[in-house]
Design a protein around this motif. Structure first.
Motif, PDB file in Angstrom:
ATOM      1  N   LEU A  35      31.988  50.474  56.055  1.00 25.92           N
ATOM      2  CA  LEU A  35      32.065  51.823  55.491  1.00 25.92           C
ATOM      3  C   LEU A  35      30.905  52.070  54.524  1.00 25.92           C
ATOM      4  N   PHE A  36      30.527  51.017  53.766  1.00 27.40           N
ATOM      5  CA  PHE A  36      29.387  51.124  52.852  1.00 27.40           C
ATOM      6  C   PHE A  36      28.101  51.447  53.643  1.00 27.40           C
ATOM      7  N   THR A  37      27.900  50.741  54.745  1.00 26.86           N
ATOM      8  CA  THR A  37      26.721  50.983  55.584  1.00 26.86           C
ATOM      9  C   THR A  37      26.721  52.398  56.149  1.00 26.86           C
ATOM     10  N   PHE A  38      27.890  52.839  56.592  1.00 27.59           N
ATOM     11  CA  PHE A  38      28.014  54.189  57.142  1.00 27.59           C
ATOM     12  C   PHE A  38      27.639  55.241  56.094  1.00 27.59           C
ATOM     13  N   MET A  39      28.130  55.077  54.874  1.00 29.85           N
ATOM     14  CA  MET A  39      27.828  56.025  53.802  1.00 29.85           C
ATOM     15  C   MET A  39      26.349  55.979  53.416  1.00 29.85           C
ATOM     16  N   MET A  40      25.735  54.800  53.473  1.00 29.02           N
ATOM     17  CA  MET A  40      24.297  54.696  53.192  1.00 29.02           C
ATOM     18  C   MET A  40      23.488  55.447  54.242  1.00 29.02           C
ATOM     19  N   VAL A  41      23.909  55.352  55.505  1.00 31.14           N
ATOM     20  CA  VAL A  41      23.217  56.080  56.573  1.00 31.14           C
ATOM     21  C   VAL A  41      23.320  57.580  56.342  1.00 31.14           C
ATOM     22  N   ILE A  42      24.505  58.056  55.945  1.00 30.64           N
ATOM     23  CA  ILE A  42      24.669  59.484  55.624  1.00 30.64           C
ATOM     24  C   ILE A  42      23.752  59.873  54.468  1.00 30.64           C
ATOM     25  N   LEU A  43      23.696  59.019  53.446  1.00 27.77           N
ATOM     26  CA  LEU A  43      22.893  59.311  52.250  1.00 27.77           C
ATOM     27  C   LEU A  43      21.415  59.496  52.580  1.00 27.77           C
ATOM     28  N   VAL A  44      20.867  58.635  53.432  1.00 31.18           N
ATOM     29  CA  VAL A  44      19.426  58.675  53.679  1.00 31.18           C
ATOM     30  C   VAL A  44      19.042  59.614  54.816  1.00 31.18           C
ATOM     31  N   THR A  45      20.000  60.062  55.616  1.00 32.56           N
ATOM     32  CA  THR A  45      19.661  60.947  56.741  1.00 32.56           C
ATOM     33  C   THR A  45      20.120  62.388  56.531  1.00 32.56           C
ATOM     34  N   ALA A  46      20.800  62.655  55.420  1.00 25.34           N
ATOM     35  CA  ALA A  46      21.326  64.003  55.177  1.00 25.34           C
ATOM     36  C   ALA A  46      20.192  65.019  55.091  1.00 25.34           C
ATOM     37  N   ASN A  47      20.377  66.187  55.728  1.00 27.91           N
ATOM     38  CA  ASN A  47      19.348  67.233  55.702  1.00 27.91           C
ATOM     39  C   ASN A  47      19.647  68.309  54.673  1.00 27.91           C
ATOM     40  N   ASN A  48      20.702  68.096  53.873  1.00 27.67           N
ATOM     41  CA  ASN A  48      20.966  69.003  52.757  1.00 27.67           C
ATOM     42  C   ASN A  48      21.580  68.206  51.616  1.00 27.67           C
ATOM     43  N   PHE A  49      21.497  68.757  50.433  1.00 28.90           N
ATOM     44  CA  PHE A  49      21.900  68.017  49.243  1.00 28.90           C
ATOM     45  C   PHE A  49      23.417  67.831  49.148  1.00 28.90           C
ATOM     46  N   LEU A  50      24.191  68.720  49.751  1.00 29.49           N
ATOM     47  CA  LEU A  50      25.641  68.573  49.716  1.00 29.49           C
ATOM     48  C   LEU A  50      26.080  67.364  50.541  1.00 29.49           C
ATOM     49  N   LEU A  51      25.519  67.235  51.738  1.00 24.63           N
ATOM     50  CA  LEU A  51      25.846  66.082  52.574  1.00 24.63           C
ATOM     51  C   LEU A  51      25.329  64.795  51.938  1.00 24.63           C
ATOM     52  N   MET A  52      24.171  64.872  51.289  1.00 24.69           N
ATOM     53  CA  MET A  52      23.648  63.715  50.571  1.00 24.69           C
ATOM     54  C   MET A  52      24.600  63.304  49.455  1.00 24.69           C
ATOM     55  N   PHE A  53      25.209  64.298  48.790  1.00 26.21           N
ATOM     56  CA  PHE A  53      26.171  64.027  47.718  1.00 26.21           C
ATOM     57  C   PHE A  53      27.407  63.317  48.268  1.00 26.21           C
ATOM     58  N   VAL A  54      27.846  63.730  49.473  1.00 27.91           N
ATOM     59  CA  VAL A  54      28.990  63.075  50.116  1.00 27.91           C
ATOM     60  C   VAL A  54      28.658  61.607  50.376  1.00 27.91           C
ATOM     61  N   GLY A  55      27.450  61.352  50.889  1.00 25.90           N
ATOM     62  CA  GLY A  55      27.027  59.976  51.120  1.00 25.90           C
ATOM     63  C   GLY A  55      26.958  59.169  49.839  1.00 25.90           C
ATOM     64  N   TRP A  56      26.448  59.808  48.795  1.00 29.17           N
ATOM     65  CA  TRP A  56      26.360  59.141  47.491  1.00 29.17           C
ATOM     66  C   TRP A  56      27.744  58.772  46.969  1.00 29.17           C
ATOM     67  N   GLU A  57      28.697  59.681  47.069  1.00 33.87           N
ATOM     68  CA  GLU A  57      30.063  59.412  46.618  1.00 33.87           C
ATOM     69  C   GLU A  57      30.691  58.298  47.442  1.00 33.87           C
ATOM     70  N   GLY A  58      30.434  58.324  48.748  1.00 33.29           N
ATOM     71  CA  GLY A  58      30.959  57.270  49.608  1.00 33.29           C
ATOM     72  C   GLY A  58      30.416  55.904  49.237  1.00 33.29           C
ATOM     73  N   VAL A  59      29.130  55.834  48.942  1.00 32.57           N
ATOM     74  CA  VAL A  59      28.519  54.577  48.513  1.00 32.57           C
ATOM     75  C   VAL A  59      29.148  54.097  47.206  1.00 32.57           C
ATOM     76  N   GLY A  60      29.427  55.043  46.298  1.00 32.78           N
ATOM     77  CA  GLY A  60      30.054  54.681  45.030  1.00 32.78           C
ATOM     78  C   GLY A  60      31.450  54.110  45.211  1.00 32.78           C
ATOM     79  N   VAL A  61      32.236  54.749  46.082  1.00 34.24           N
ATOM     80  CA  VAL A  61      33.599  54.272  46.344  1.00 34.24           C
ATOM     81  C   VAL A  61      33.569  52.885  46.982  1.00 34.24           C
ATOM     82  N   CYS A  62      32.696  52.708  47.984  1.00 25.98           N
ATOM     83  CA  CYS A  62      32.602  51.413  48.663  1.00 25.98           C
ATOM     84  C   CYS A  62      32.108  50.320  47.714  1.00 25.98           C
TER      85      CYS A  62
END
Length: 435
Positions: A35-62
């Motif tokens: 799940l940590f890896t999945f959230m990191m992929v979202i964080l670095v591939t997001a094309n908008n800041f809201l989706l990047m924020f979701v990835g960042w939060e996911g990385v924090g939780v993991c």
């Protein structure tokens, strides 16, 4: 960033297979790690800041779940709590930054073009947002610039600032064929420059609109329009290149010619006179004398000099991304990078209309040095040349201790500066020859 994330993640997974082989709960650990890896992929591939924020939060939780995996250990619980609190600090600043971007640009997509739709704010030009080809590094030179290399970029900048390239609309219902035309507007005080360009280039005629406060250099004849087009083609840097391309396409179709559609000039700004022409159209110099006070107590009198370029944010027509798009963000970002200053936006309201603009403001010694080196090599030719010389003189007087004698001279210059000037000496035009 995606490749490093996947490589490091794969290595961690491989290492963890052996490390967790004797643990009673490997399924839970690898679930957290995946799940940590999945959230990191979202964080670095997001094309908008809201989706990047979701990835960042996911990385924090993991991160929290992985650090406290062995939750029966006190040290693990303390470490996970520290990680959780640290992430919350990052959340705070990331949220503030995301809202600031939304307020400044009206969108949160990380795309190629920004359209600012709000009031006065600052957008730091961190990265050039235009295509960059292989360029050689050019430095300031004291060598003379030939007329051939000067006039094309200068005219392109002048037309992109205060010019108009008119082309008959395809859907026009009139039977009268109107050829492409070029009109350049000048302040009334700059009539000598309009006349000089007309006579030296042997194009157009100068029309005096004294009541409106300006004069026009109107170029209508076929050969004369073609002359200007050939001079500026390949030297334009703003979305107004769309008008030039429309004119060229119209001429090519009507005259069965083959004038090439040259793209934006991507050479460094200090390599030619484009910025001089653009500044003659859209830039200005300012001198401010003010009293510094602290708690209502006078400290000293200070002098500030500013060079500013201000242009509207968006071109009036749609422009293909292949030639830079409709926003002036790219070129203003390049100018601010050149001047080593920040990019600002400004909102002005006039009656029921709202006008949005980008601004590049040179206000410190470093940017002043760059401005002076550039204009000493590629001079201005409008009345702004006289303002520039006064501006430089004030800077020289302001060096070191500001004595009463220096301050009095500065005030005299300021009282006869820009529009306050009553007499204009255009002797600097004597050196302007293109033939």
């Amino acid at each position: 960033m995606l490749i490093p994330v996947l490589i490091v993640s794969s290595l961690v997974h491989i290492y963890s297979i052996g490390y967790m082989s004797e643990d009673p709960h490997p399924q839970r650990f690898f679930s957290y790690l995946s799940l940590f890896t999945f959230m990191m992929v979202i964080l670095v591939t997001a094309n908008n800041f809201l989706l990047m924020f979701v990835g960042w939060e996911g990385v924090g939780v993991c991160s929290y779940l992985l650090v406290c995996f062995w939750f029966t250990r006190i040290a693990a619980n303390q470490s996970s709590l520290s990680a959780f609190l640290t992430n919350r600090v990052g959340d705070c600043f990331l949220t503030v930054g995301m809202f600031a971007i939304f307020l400044a640009f009206g969108k949160i997509e990380k795309n190629k073009e920004f359209k600012c739709d709000n009031s006065y704010c600052c957008a730091r030009a961190l990265k050039k947002n235009r295509s960059v080809f292989d360029r050689s590094i050019r430095r300031y030179s004291t060598t003379e610039v030939s007329n051939d290399s000067f006039i094309g970029p200068y005219l392109a900048g002048l037309i992109e600032g205060d010019g108009y390239i008119g082309v008959q609309d395809k859907i026009s219902k009139t039977n009268i064929v109107s050829r492409a035309k070029i009109i350049i507007a000048f302040n009334s005080n700059d009539k000598p420059l309009a006349e000089k360009l007309s006579s030296e280039l042997e194009v157009g005629k100068v029309i005096n609109r004294e009541k409106a406060g300006h004069v026009l250099l109107q170029i209508l004849a076929k050969k004369e329009v073609l002359k200007i087009i050939h001079l500026i083609n390949g030297h334009m840097r703003t979305p107004k290149i769309e008008a030039l391309h429309r004119a060229i396409n119209w001429i090519n179709k009507k005259d069965s010619s083959s004038i090439p559609l040259l793209g934006l000039d991507l050479s460094p700004l200090d390599s030619n006179s484009w910025l001089a022409g653009f500044s003659d159209a859209d830039a200005g110099f300012a001198i401010t004398v003010y009293d510094r006070k602290k708690n209502g107590v006078f400290l000293r009198t200070s002098v500030q000099t500013v060079f500013r370029i201000e242009v509207k944010q968006n071109y009036s027509r749609e422009v293909s991304q292949d030639i830079g798009g409709a926003s002036y963000f790219n070129i203003l970002t390049e100018i601010t990078n050149f001047l080593t200053v920040n990019l600002y936006t400004r909102t002005r309201k006039k009656e029921d209309k709202v006008f949005y603009a980008f601004m590049a403001i040179a206000h410190n010694s470093r940017s002043h040095e760059i401005v002076r080196k550039y204009f000493d090599r590629f001079p201005l030719y409008s009345s702004k040349y006289l303002s520039y010389k006064d501006w430089c003189l004030v800077q020289d007087l302001n060096k070191g201790s500001l004595t009463k004698e220096k301050l009095d001279k500065i005030k005299i210059i300021k009282n006869n500066f820009n529009n306050k000037k009553k007499q204009y000496n255009f002797s600097h035009l004597d050196s302007l020859h293109f033939k």
